[in-house]
Design a protein around this motif. Structure first.
Motif, mmCIF file in Angstrom:
data_model
loop_
_atom_site.group_PDB
_atom_site.id
_atom_site.type_symbol
_atom_site.label_atom_id
_atom_site.label_comp_id
_atom_site.label_asym_id
_atom_site.label_seq_id
_atom_site.Cartn_x
_atom_site.Cartn_y
_atom_site.Cartn_z
ATOM 1 N N MET A 22 0.543 -1.216 0.304
ATOM 2 C CA MET A 22 -0.005 -0.089 0.069
ATOM 3 C C MET A 22 0.848 1.617 -0.223
ATOM 4 O O MET A 22 2.259 0.786 0.223
ATOM 5 C CB MET A 22 -1.028 -0.095 1.052
ATOM 6 N N ASN A 23 0.601 2.240 -0.330
ATOM 7 C CA ASN A 23 1.256 3.871 0.559
ATOM 8 C C ASN A 23 0.071 4.563 0.703
ATOM 9 O O ASN A 23 -0.905 4.950 0.721
ATOM 10 C CB ASN A 23 1.020 4.517 -1.217
ATOM 11 N N VAL A 24 0.949 4.607 1.906
ATOM 12 C CA VAL A 24 0.363 5.240 3.635
ATOM 13 C C VAL A 24 0.004 6.665 2.620
ATOM 14 O O VAL A 24 -0.503 7.814 3.954
ATOM 15 C CB VAL A 24 0.475 5.762 4.468
ATOM 16 N N GLU A 28 -3.317 6.174 -3.644
ATOM 17 C CA GLU A 28 -3.983 5.891 -5.013
ATOM 18 C C GLU A 28 -2.864 5.335 -5.752
ATOM 19 O O GLU A 28 -2.734 4.238 -7.021
ATOM 20 C CB GLU A 28 -3.859 6.314 -5.717
ATOM 21 N N LYS A 29 -1.370 5.551 -5.610
ATOM 22 C CA LYS A 29 -0.346 5.161 -5.677
ATOM 23 C C LYS A 29 0.580 3.661 -4.498
ATOM 24 O O LYS A 29 1.792 4.033 -3.945
ATOM 25 C CB LYS A 29 0.989 5.895 -5.689
ATOM 26 N N THR A 30 0.277 2.499 -5.223
ATOM 27 C CA THR A 30 0.770 1.601 -4.324
ATOM 28 C C THR A 30 1.217 1.120 -5.018
ATOM 29 O O THR A 30 1.821 1.746 -6.173
ATOM 30 C CB THR A 30 -1.065 0.713 -4.359
ATOM 31 N N MET A 51 15.146 3.128 -10.259
ATOM 32 C CA MET A 51 15.339 4.925 -10.553
ATOM 33 C C MET A 51 14.363 5.371 -9.687
ATOM 34 O O MET A 51 15.250 6.073 -8.878
ATOM 35 C CB MET A 51 14.807 5.562 -11.505
ATOM 36 N N GLN A 52 13.108 5.346 -9.271
ATOM 37 C CA GLN A 52 12.190 5.441 -7.897
ATOM 38 C C GLN A 52 13.093 6.050 -6.448
ATOM 39 O O GLN A 52 12.934 6.736 -6.052
ATOM 40 C CB GLN A 52 11.293 5.536 -8.233
ATOM 41 N N VAL A 53 13.838 4.585 -6.146
ATOM 42 C CA VAL A 53 14.155 4.625 -5.014
ATOM 43 C C VAL A 53 15.695 4.865 -4.914
ATOM 44 O O VAL A 53 15.807 5.948 -4.066
ATOM 45 C CB VAL A 53 14.570 2.783 -5.138
ATOM 46 N N ASN A 74 17.799 -5.743 -5.321
ATOM 47 C CA ASN A 74 16.938 -6.761 -5.123
ATOM 48 C C ASN A 74 16.367 -6.020 -4.578
ATOM 49 O O ASN A 74 14.766 -7.020 -4.675
ATOM 50 C CB ASN A 74 17.617 -7.134 -3.617
ATOM 51 N N VAL A 75 15.463 -4.610 -3.790
ATOM 52 C CA VAL A 75 14.274 -4.823 -3.222
ATOM 53 C C VAL A 75 13.449 -3.752 -4.672
ATOM 54 O O VAL A 75 12.498 -4.576 -4.799
ATOM 55 C CB VAL A 75 14.357 -3.224 -2.865
ATOM 56 N N ALA A 76 13.732 -3.866 -5.734
ATOM 57 C CA ALA A 76 13.484 -3.757 -6.792
ATOM 58 C C ALA A 76 12.866 -5.463 -7.064
ATOM 59 O O ALA A 76 11.696 -4.980 -8.073
ATOM 60 C CB ALA A 76 14.579 -3.070 -8.340
HETATM 61 C C1 HEM Z 1 5.836 5.690 -4.758
HETATM 62 C C2 HEM Z 1 9.064 2.254 -4.473
HETATM 63 C C3 HEM Z 1 10.004 3.959 0.383
HETATM 64 C C4 HEM Z 1 6.495 7.423 0.054
HETATM 65 C C5 HEM Z 1 6.268 4.539 -4.094
HETATM 66 C C6 HEM Z 1 6.517 3.826 -5.926
HETATM 67 C C7 HEM Z 1 7.403 2.814 -5.625
HETATM 68 C C8 HEM Z 1 7.880 2.462 -4.268
HETATM 69 C C9 HEM Z 1 8.049 1.569 -6.601
HETATM 70 C C10 HEM Z 1 6.009 3.991 -7.591
HETATM 71 C C11 HEM Z 1 4.108 3.159 -7.243
HETATM 72 C C12 HEM Z 1 3.660 4.034 -8.309
HETATM 73 O O1 HEM Z 1 3.363 5.222 -8.448
HETATM 74 O O2 HEM Z 1 2.437 3.804 -8.040
HETATM 75 C C13 HEM Z 1 9.554 2.578 -3.350
HETATM 76 C C14 HEM Z 1 10.794 0.837 -2.415
HETATM 77 C C15 HEM Z 1 11.053 1.696 -1.504
HETATM 78 C C16 HEM Z 1 9.547 2.936 -0.335
HETATM 79 C C17 HEM Z 1 10.897 0.584 -2.809
HETATM 80 C C18 HEM Z 1 12.371 1.081 0.332
HETATM 81 C C19 HEM Z 1 13.044 1.359 -0.380
HETATM 82 C C20 HEM Z 1 9.258 4.883 0.733
HETATM 83 C C21 HEM Z 1 8.935 5.595 2.133
HETATM 84 C C22 HEM Z 1 8.525 6.422 1.505
HETATM 85 C C23 HEM Z 1 7.078 6.314 0.741
HETATM 86 C C24 HEM Z 1 10.022 4.789 3.172
HETATM 87 C C25 HEM Z 1 8.206 7.467 2.666
HETATM 88 C C26 HEM Z 1 8.559 8.240 3.515
HETATM 89 C C27 HEM Z 1 6.071 7.388 -1.561
HETATM 90 C C28 HEM Z 1 5.569 7.865 -1.536
HETATM 91 C C29 HEM Z 1 5.249 7.625 -3.127
HETATM 92 C C30 HEM Z 1 6.096 6.437 -3.234
HETATM 93 C C31 HEM Z 1 4.730 9.029 -1.476
HETATM 94 C C32 HEM Z 1 4.417 8.507 -4.333
HETATM 95 C C33 HEM Z 1 5.114 9.321 -4.975
HETATM 96 C C34 HEM Z 1 4.871 10.182 -5.989
HETATM 97 O O3 HEM Z 1 4.508 9.816 -6.971
HETATM 98 O O4 HEM Z 1 4.613 11.521 -5.728
HETATM 99 N N1 HEM Z 1 7.312 4.101 -3.822
HETATM 100 N N2 HEM Z 1 9.285 3.279 -1.466
HETATM 101 N N3 HEM Z 1 8.374 4.826 -0.124
HETATM 102 N N4 HEM Z 1 6.460 5.850 -2.537
HETATM 103 FE FE1 HEM Z 1 8.450 4.623 -1.449
#
Ligand code: HEM
Length: 88
Positions: A22-24, A28-30, A51-53, A74-76
């Motif tokens: 999920m995405n807290v 919508e960006k799960t 790239m995003q990470v 690995n996480v990807a």
């Molecule tokens: C989006 C992976 C850590 C917050 C995403 C997306 C991926 C991803 C693949 C794209 C999802 C989508 O567009 O549907 C990861 C991985 C992480 C990580 C592998 C650890 C290495 C975090 C952390 C946070 C976070 C710690 C919060 C502090 C977000 C947010 C988005 C997002 C807010 C949406 C970004 C946007 O498009 O504006 N994440 N994430 N993520 N992630 Fe992470």
């Protein structure tokens, strides 16, 4: 990348915001298949997650320099394996 090692990286670094795929912050960006197809820059593939990470995006922090290239690869692999297999 190593999916099993990636699961450990995910638990330690990603689950705070992405537990269960999920995405807290942006609900919508799960990390599920349909959301990655729709929102992930570059499409639903490991290189796009790398790239995003590495670079971060908006409220998601950059992990480049904080995680090794191997951990990021690995996480990807774990994220794409979970999404492709509908495992979350
Ligand atoms: C989006 C992976 C850590 C917050 C995403 C997306 C991926 C991803 C693949 C794209 C999802 C989508 O567009 O549907 C990861 C991985 C992480 C990580 C592998 C650890 C290495 C975090 C952390 C946070 C976070 C710690 C919060 C502090 C977000 C947010 C988005 C997002 C807010 C949406 C970004 C946007 O498009 O504006 N994440 N994430 N993520 N992630 Fe992470």
């Amino acid at each position: 990348g190593d999916v099993g090692a990636g699961e450990q990286v995910f638990s330690a670094n990603c689950a705070a915001c992405h537990a269960g795929g999920m995405n807290v912050i942006m609900p919508e960006k799960t990390l599920q298949k349909d959301a990655l197809d729709q929102y992930l820059a570059g499409g639903r593939k490991e290189a796009s997650v790398v790239m995003q990470v590495t670079n971060g995006k908006n409220a998601m922090p950059a992990f480049g320099g904080r995680l090794s290239d191997e951990d990021i690869a690995n996480v990807a692999s774990y994220v794409i394996d979970q999404a492709d297999g509908d495992k979350w």
